[in-house]
Design a protein around this motif. Structure first.
Motif, PDB file in Angstrom:
ATOM      1  N   ASP A 305       0.880  -1.160   0.000  1.00  0.00           N
ATOM      2  CA  ASP A 305       0.000   0.000   0.000  1.00  0.00           C
ATOM      3  C   ASP A 305       0.921   1.213   0.000  1.00  0.00           C
ATOM      4  O   ASP A 305       1.517   1.553   1.030  1.00  0.00           O
ATOM      5  N   LEU A 306       1.056   1.850  -1.159  1.00  0.00           N
ATOM      6  CA  LEU A 306       2.077   2.869  -1.340  1.00  0.00           C
ATOM      7  C   LEU A 306       1.466   4.146  -1.918  1.00  0.00           C
ATOM      8  O   LEU A 306       0.542   4.094  -2.723  1.00  0.00           O
ATOM      9  N   ARG A 307       2.007   5.267  -1.500  1.00  0.00           N
ATOM     10  CA  ARG A 307       1.605   6.569  -2.025  1.00  0.00           C
ATOM     11  C   ARG A 307       2.728   7.109  -2.893  1.00  0.00           C
ATOM     12  O   ARG A 307       3.893   7.112  -2.493  1.00  0.00           O
ATOM     13  N   PHE A 308       2.364   7.576  -4.082  1.00  0.00           N
ATOM     14  CA  PHE A 308       3.359   8.099  -5.026  1.00  0.00           C
ATOM     15  C   PHE A 308       3.508   9.603  -4.858  1.00  0.00           C
ATOM     16  O   PHE A 308       2.526  10.326  -4.722  1.00  0.00           O
ATOM     17  N   GLU A 309       4.728  10.059  -4.898  1.00  0.00           N
ATOM     18  CA  GLU A 309       5.014  11.492  -4.860  1.00  0.00           C
ATOM     19  C   GLU A 309       6.033  11.795  -5.947  1.00  0.00           C
ATOM     20  O   GLU A 309       7.128  11.209  -5.982  1.00  0.00           O
ATOM     21  N   THR A 310       5.685  12.699  -6.865  1.00  0.00           N
ATOM     22  CA  THR A 310       6.614  13.051  -7.934  1.00  0.00           C
ATOM     23  C   THR A 310       7.816  13.777  -7.358  1.00  0.00           C
ATOM     24  O   THR A 310       7.679  14.680  -6.531  1.00  0.00           O
ATOM     25  N   ALA A 311       8.994  13.365  -7.824  1.00  0.00           N
ATOM     26  CA  ALA A 311      10.237  13.927  -7.262  1.00  0.00           C
ATOM     27  C   ALA A 311      11.145  14.487  -8.344  1.00  0.00           C
ATOM     28  O   ALA A 311      12.351  14.604  -8.147  1.00  0.00           O
ATOM     29  N   GLY A 312      10.584  14.850  -9.504  1.00  0.00           N
ATOM     30  CA  GLY A 312      11.395  15.439 -10.564  1.00  0.00           C
ATOM     31  C   GLY A 312      11.118  14.819 -11.912  1.00  0.00           C
ATOM     32  O   GLY A 312      10.182  14.043 -12.097  1.00  0.00           O
ATOM     33  N   ASP A 313      11.951  15.173 -12.878  1.00  0.00           N
ATOM     34  CA  ASP A 313      11.755  14.715 -14.251  1.00  0.00           C
ATOM     35  C   ASP A 313      11.847  13.204 -14.385  1.00  0.00           C
ATOM     36  O   ASP A 313      11.115  12.600 -15.170  1.00  0.00           O
ATOM     37  N   GLU A 314      12.755  12.580 -13.648  1.00  0.00           N
ATOM     38  CA  GLU A 314      13.045  11.164 -13.842  1.00  0.00           C
ATOM     39  C   GLU A 314      12.744  10.307 -12.612  1.00  0.00           C
ATOM     40  O   GLU A 314      12.997   9.102 -12.641  1.00  0.00           O
ATOM     41  N   HIS A 315      12.266  10.905 -11.531  1.00  0.00           N
ATOM     42  CA  HIS A 315      12.139  10.169 -10.277  1.00  0.00           C
ATOM     43  C   HIS A 315      10.760  10.317  -9.643  1.00  0.00           C
ATOM     44  O   HIS A 315      10.117  11.363  -9.763  1.00  0.00           O
ATOM     45  N   GLY A 316      10.340   9.259  -8.950  1.00  0.00           N
ATOM     46  CA  GLY A 316       9.151   9.297  -8.128  1.00  0.00           C
ATOM     47  C   GLY A 316       9.431   8.611  -6.810  1.00  0.00           C
ATOM     48  O   GLY A 316      10.207   7.638  -6.751  1.00  0.00           O
ATOM     49  N   LEU A 317       8.820   9.119  -5.754  1.00  0.00           N
ATOM     50  CA  LEU A 317       8.993   8.527  -4.432  1.00  0.00           C
ATOM     51  C   LEU A 317       7.787   7.669  -4.080  1.00  0.00           C
ATOM     52  O   LEU A 317       6.641   8.040  -4.358  1.00  0.00           O
ATOM     53  N   LEU A 318       8.040   6.526  -3.462  1.00  0.00           N
ATOM     54  CA  LEU A 318       6.984   5.655  -2.966  1.00  0.00           C
ATOM     55  C   LEU A 318       7.038   5.659  -1.446  1.00  0.00           C
ATOM     56  O   LEU A 318       8.038   5.245  -0.845  1.00  0.00           O
ATOM     57  N   VAL A 321       2.099   3.252   3.297  1.00  0.00           N
ATOM     58  CA  VAL A 321       0.874   3.677   3.971  1.00  0.00           C
ATOM     59  C   VAL A 321       0.465   2.582   4.946  1.00  0.00           C
ATOM     60  O   VAL A 321       0.448   1.396   4.603  1.00  0.00           O
ATOM     61  N   GLY A 322       0.154   2.992   6.176  1.00  0.00           N
ATOM     62  CA  GLY A 322      -0.378   2.044   7.158  1.00  0.00           C
ATOM     63  C   GLY A 322       0.529   0.870   7.468  1.00  0.00           C
ATOM     64  O   GLY A 322       0.053  -0.256   7.611  1.00  0.00           O
ATOM     65  N   GLY A 323       1.816   1.114   7.510  1.00  0.00           N
ATOM     66  CA  GLY A 323       2.746   0.044   7.869  1.00  0.00           C
ATOM     67  C   GLY A 323       3.109  -0.888   6.728  1.00  0.00           C
ATOM     68  O   GLY A 323       3.704  -1.951   6.953  1.00  0.00           O
ATOM     69  N   SER A 324       2.748  -0.537   5.497  1.00  0.00           N
ATOM     70  CA  SER A 324       3.088  -1.371   4.347  1.00  0.00           C
ATOM     71  C   SER A 324       4.600  -1.492   4.202  1.00  0.00           C
ATOM     72  O   SER A 324       5.344  -0.542   4.456  1.00  0.00           O
ATOM     73  N   PRO A 325       5.097  -2.646   3.767  1.00  0.00           N
ATOM     74  CA  PRO A 325       6.527  -2.754   3.457  1.00  0.00           C
ATOM     75  C   PRO A 325       6.844  -1.975   2.195  1.00  0.00           C
ATOM     76  O   PRO A 325       5.949  -1.643   1.398  1.00  0.00           O
TER      77      PRO A 325
END
Length: 375
Positions: A305-318, A321-325
């Motif tokens: 259970d992951l939330r995506f956050e854009t981190a630039g032209d070539e990268h995204g952060l995962l 959520v809720g203790g997910s690995p």
């Protein structure tokens, strides 16, 4: 699927074909024409699939989109947008002539006397013919002739200008309410369409009372098409995103009476770095659009259970959520784009798969024929 390099635009053919049939079946049962918006997928192959499933033609928004799809064998095109540049209108007239020569047709929307005059001049120079729809503003607040309080005088004048122009045929009214597509609650979306349909109804009646037959009212989108169909005003529906179903449309409250569409478009990414709190994937702004927000992480395995956050032209952060690995280095991650149309425009083609995202196989590659077709 492991052989599909990342980031890649992946199309789940099984889900897409179910979406295709559900919309076609709805249009048949409702007794309305279906003219999907091909600006969403920008692919002649996918447009041909929609035609084979019963669509009467497709919509586009730019002359270059129409040209690319016509080159790919699509013969019935409606440019559901205004064009006023004389240079572009020369291309429109040339395409109208080319399509007519092979038994096809081209239509265009107008909302100004200047647009009609310039279109008529371009068509006369080419000795072509073109169907023309007068766009009315039924709530979008963008293009379209205003029809305040049922006053359709401007639309009447424009329809008359079309009808008296050699080579132009008045084909009806364009009445699209784009803002209603992403109103989240069912009740509010239904109310918005009821108001826009009433404006369209009043405008059609005013034109007919003025002695101008209105062969068609066309509009609607993926968020509201069922309500336009039920209004008795619209004879043609223009939804596009139903074929892929992006994250933003999926965020709408679902009406149980409306066909359910599945996510069929994904960006496959790979985990390229893992830290103590988040993982990093190789998909940033260059691989998906963010105008409607970040993608949603889709996990076919159900482990994350992951939330995506854009981190630039070539990268995204995962972010977990809720203790997910967190996924491991090198793991594949599937992203559901927030907005499919501009996401598609970032890619040269689709990797079309069958049998699922994990265990499936690559069936074929499908070109995005109209990538970058913005003129």
């Amino acid at each position: 699927m492991a052989a599909v390099d990342t980031p890649a635009l992946v199309l789940d053919l099984d889900a897409m074909e179910r979406n295709l049939e559900r919309m076609a079946a709805f249009a048949r049962s409702a007794g309305v024409r279906l003219r999907p918006h091909a600006k969403m997928h920008k692919s002649a192959e996918l447009a041909r699939l929609q035609l084979a499933a019963g669509a009467v033609g497709v919509c586009v928004q730019k002359p270059s989109e129409a040209e690319r799809l016509a080159e790919g064998g699509v013969d019935d095109l409606y440019l559901s947008n205004e064009v006023v540049s004389p240079e572009k209108l020369e291309r429109v007239a040339a395409l109208a002539g080319a399509l007519a020569a092979r038994g096809g047709r081209l239509a265009l929307a107008v909302d100004s006397p200047l647009g009609v005059a310039r279109l008529a001049a371009a068509v006369a120079a080419r000795r072509a013919e073109l169907d023309v729809l007068v766009e009315i503003d039924v709530g979008q607040g963008r293009c379209g002739v205003p029809v305040p309080e049922g006053d359709a005088s401007a639309a009447i004048a424009l329809a008359r200008a079309v009808a008296r122009s050699p080579g132009l045929r008045f084909a009806g009214l364009q009445a699209y309410h784009g803002n209603a597509q992403h109103v989240r609650s069912v009740e509010a979306r239904r109310a918005a369409v009821a108001a826009s349909a009433e404006r369209a109804r009043a405008a059609r009646q005013a034109l007919e009372q003025a002695g101008i037959p209105v062969p068609l009212v066309t509009g609607a989108g993926t968020g509201t098409f069922a309500y336009e169909a039920a209004s008795g005003v619209y004879g043609e529906l223009q939804p596009g995103s139903y074929l892929f179903m992006d994250r933003d449309y999926a965020d709408n409250e679902r009406d149980p009476a409306v066909p359910r569409f599945e996510h069929a478009l994904f960006v496959k990414a790979e985990v390229m770095s893992v830290g103590p709190r988040y993982a990093v994937v190789d998909a940033g702004h260059k691989s998906h659009a963010v105008d409607s927000g970040a993608p949603r992480v889709h996990d076919p395995s159900g482990r994350f259970d992951l939330r995506f956050e854009t981190a630039g032209d070539e990268h995204g952060l995962l972010w977990p959520v809720g203790g997910s690995p967190l996924p491991a280095l090198g793991d594949a991650v599937w992203l559901v784009p927030g907005h499919c149309d501009p996401t598609v425009n970032l890619h040269d083609g689709y990797v079309a798969v069958r049998g699922g995202l994990v265990e499936g196989r690559v069936d074929r590659l499908i070109r995005v024929d109209a990538r970058g077709a913005i003129t």
